[in-house]
Write a protein that holds these residues in place. Structure first.
Motif, PDB file in Angstrom:
ATOM      1  N   UNK A   1       0.845  -1.188   0.000  1.00 36.71           N
ATOM      2  CA  UNK A   1       0.000   0.000   0.000  1.00 36.71           C
ATOM      3  C   UNK A   1       0.883   1.241   0.000  1.00 36.71           C
ATOM      4  N   UNK A   2       0.341   2.316  -0.526  1.00 34.19           N
ATOM      5  CA  UNK A   2       1.022   3.610  -0.569  1.00 34.19           C
ATOM      6  C   UNK A   2       0.500   4.440   0.603  1.00 34.19           C
ATOM      7  N   UNK A   3       1.385   4.973   1.426  1.00 34.75           N
ATOM      8  CA  UNK A   3       0.917   5.780   2.549  1.00 34.75           C
ATOM      9  C   UNK A   3       2.069   6.421   3.289  1.00 34.75           C
ATOM     10  N   UNK A   4       1.746   7.399   4.115  1.00 33.95           N
ATOM     11  CA  UNK A   4       2.770   8.074   4.897  1.00 33.95           C
ATOM     12  C   UNK A   4       2.775   7.505   6.305  1.00 33.95           C
ATOM     13  N   UNK A   5       2.984   8.366   7.290  1.00 31.17           N
ATOM     14  CA  UNK A   5       3.065   7.900   8.677  1.00 31.17           C
ATOM     15  C   UNK A   5       1.694   7.626   9.270  1.00 31.17           C
ATOM     16  N   UNK A   6       0.636   7.677   8.439  1.00 34.58           N
ATOM     17  CA  UNK A   6      -0.699   7.307   8.892  1.00 34.58           C
ATOM     18  C   UNK A   6      -0.732   5.870   9.411  1.00 34.58           C
ATOM     19  N   UNK A   7       0.226   5.039   8.957  1.00 33.89           N
ATOM     20  CA  UNK A   7       0.244   3.630   9.339  1.00 33.89           C
ATOM     21  C   UNK A   7       1.008   3.381  10.629  1.00 33.89           C
ATOM     22  N   UNK A   8       1.743   4.369  11.158  1.00 37.68           N
ATOM     23  CA  UNK A   8       2.543   4.150  12.355  1.00 37.68           C
ATOM     24  C   UNK A   8       1.696   3.714  13.559  1.00 37.68           C
ATOM     25  N   UNK A   9       0.549   4.371  13.820  1.00 34.72           N
ATOM     26  CA  UNK A   9      -0.267   3.912  14.952  1.00 34.72           C
ATOM     27  C   UNK A   9      -0.743   2.467  14.792  1.00 34.72           C
ATOM     28  N   UNK A  10      -1.136   2.098  13.584  1.00 37.91           N
ATOM     29  CA  UNK A  10      -1.609   0.725  13.345  1.00 37.91           C
ATOM     30  C   UNK A  10      -0.495  -0.283  13.586  1.00 37.91           C
ATOM     31  N   UNK A  11       0.722   0.072  13.178  1.00 43.08           N
ATOM     32  CA  UNK A  11       1.867  -0.810  13.394  1.00 43.08           C
ATOM     33  C   UNK A  11       2.136  -0.957  14.881  1.00 43.08           C
ATOM     34  N   UNK A  12       2.037   0.166  15.595  1.00 44.19           N
ATOM     35  CA  UNK A  12       2.269   0.111  17.038  1.00 44.19           C
ATOM     36  C   UNK A  12       1.203  -0.718  17.747  1.00 44.19           C
ATOM     37  N   UNK A  13       0.017  -0.768  17.154  1.00 41.96           N
ATOM     38  CA  UNK A  13      -1.082  -1.551  17.732  1.00 41.96           C
ATOM     39  C   UNK A  13      -1.057  -3.013  17.289  1.00 41.96           C
ATOM     40  N   UNK A  14      -0.030  -3.399  16.529  1.00 41.13           N
ATOM     41  CA  UNK A  14       0.139  -4.812  16.197  1.00 41.13           C
ATOM     42  C   UNK A  14       0.008  -5.178  14.741  1.00 41.13           C
ATOM     43  N   UNK A  15      -0.306  -4.222  13.879  1.00 42.17           N
ATOM     44  CA  UNK A  15      -0.400  -4.537  12.451  1.00 42.17           C
ATOM     45  C   UNK A  15       0.995  -4.741  11.892  1.00 42.17           C
TER      46      UNK A  15
END
Length: 336
Positions: free
Chosen positions: A94-108
């Motif tokens: 997927x294309x994205x910026x730091x919008x994914x950082x919280x999801x990664x921290x939550x286990x994604x």
């Protein structure tokens, strides 16, 4: 009579041989056609209407996905649908910026495998607005396309650096991208943040004023606006496939940097963007500095944005930026 019979027999034999050869040839061609996609079918959520989606559009239109053995279908969808697709394996990247950082921290389990380009988002207000800077947004309503998306994230960083709590001291309201200008005009929101061309069209057509342009603002300038993320599950299952996807994007970024006007024409003619203004789209593409980056460049950008997001409440304030960077970055071209 016997000679005629023999001739007929030999003609029939010859005809059968020719049919057999032809059939074999057709089978061979069919096999070649079905085998040209080494890594099979792949769906990528990329049809959001943003000019900056060019790497996906160009990799598809110029055949870079196909060159890498990928049978790609570009699809549209929401952030939540993208998350679900990445978790189930329906999507690989997927294309994205730091919008994914919280999801990664939550286990994604996602990995950043490259940076795509620089700034493509603006925060704007109408021409007669009393809001003159980010500091004036305290207590205001801000329009975005989705909660947790990149426009909201970059605005949150700008707010936090202006001493405003983005979680408590502003109100976020969502609208489709093409309705954000109308929402401001109706007084439903005071400002909006959006991908190009939506914010830039408001500036050009409606004399909106720019509060934050992440291509120029010191908080964001010179840093990747969009990264390419890959599912860790997919990396473990087929690292060569993920590397092939990255190479397709790398080729697309380099092609875009050398052919900005032709890229703009493709985006317009194929209806990837909601405007027919060739000069505008070309100008925006030129400003994004398309180059596929990896290694220390991307690591430093990840670390920087972790430090910024700690101020916003998007991620935990005690997040170790170095450890997070090591966790999230994957060197897709290592040993390849």
């Amino acid at each position: 009579m016997r000679r005629l019979t023999r001739k007929l027999i030999w003609l029939l034999i010859g005809l059968l041989i020719m049919i057999s050869i032809s059939a074999c040839g057709e089978k061979k061609n069919t096999a070649n056609n079905s085998g040209q996609y080494k890594y099979g079918k792949l769906r990528i959520q990329a049809l959001g209407g943003g000019v900056c989606g060019a790497p996906s559009y160009i990799a598809y239109e110029k055949g870079f996905f196909k060159e890498e053995g990928l049978d790609v279908e570009l699809v549209s969808g929401t952030l939540d649908e993208d998350k679900a697709g990445l978790q189930t394996g329906e999507y690989t990247v997927t294309n994205g910026d730091f919008q994914w950082f919280p999801s990664i921290q939550q286990g994604m389990d996602l990995k950043i495998i490259g940076g795509l380009h620089h700034g493509c988002i603006k925060l704007v207000v109408p021409p007669n607005s009393p809001i003159k800077s980010v500091s004036d947004l305290k207590g205001k309503k801000i329009g975005v396309d989705e909660i947790g998306g990149t426009p909201m994230a970059i605005t949150s960083v700008a707010l936090a650096n202006a001493g405003i709590d983005p979680q408590k001291e502003v109100q976020w309201i969502t609208y489709p991208l093409d309705q954000l200008t109308q929402a401001v005009d109706k007084g439903e929101v005071d400002a909006f943040a959006a991908w190009d061309p939506f914010a830039t069209l408001a500036v050009k057509n409606n004399n909106y004023k720019v509060l934050v342009d992440i291509g120029k603002d010191p908080l964001f300038a010179g840093k990747s606006c969009c990264f390419l993320y890959a599912s860790k599950k997919q990396i473990d299952a087929n690292p060569d496939k993920v590397a092939a996807i990255a190479r397709a994007y790398q080729k697309a970024c380099e092609w875009i940097s050398k052919n900005p006007e032709e890229t703009a024409k493709i985006e317009i003619e194929k209806k990837y963007v909601p405007t027919n203004d060739l000069n505008l789209v070309t100008e925006l593409i030129k400003s994004y500095d398309y180059h596929y980056t990896t290694g220390d460049v991307v690591r430093n950008e990840i670390k920087y944005f972790v430090e910024q997001l700690r101020k916003t409440g998007y991620i935990k304030k005690d997040t170790n930026a170095e450890e997070f960077t090591q966790q999230v970055y994957y060197d897709v071209f290592k040993n390849r």
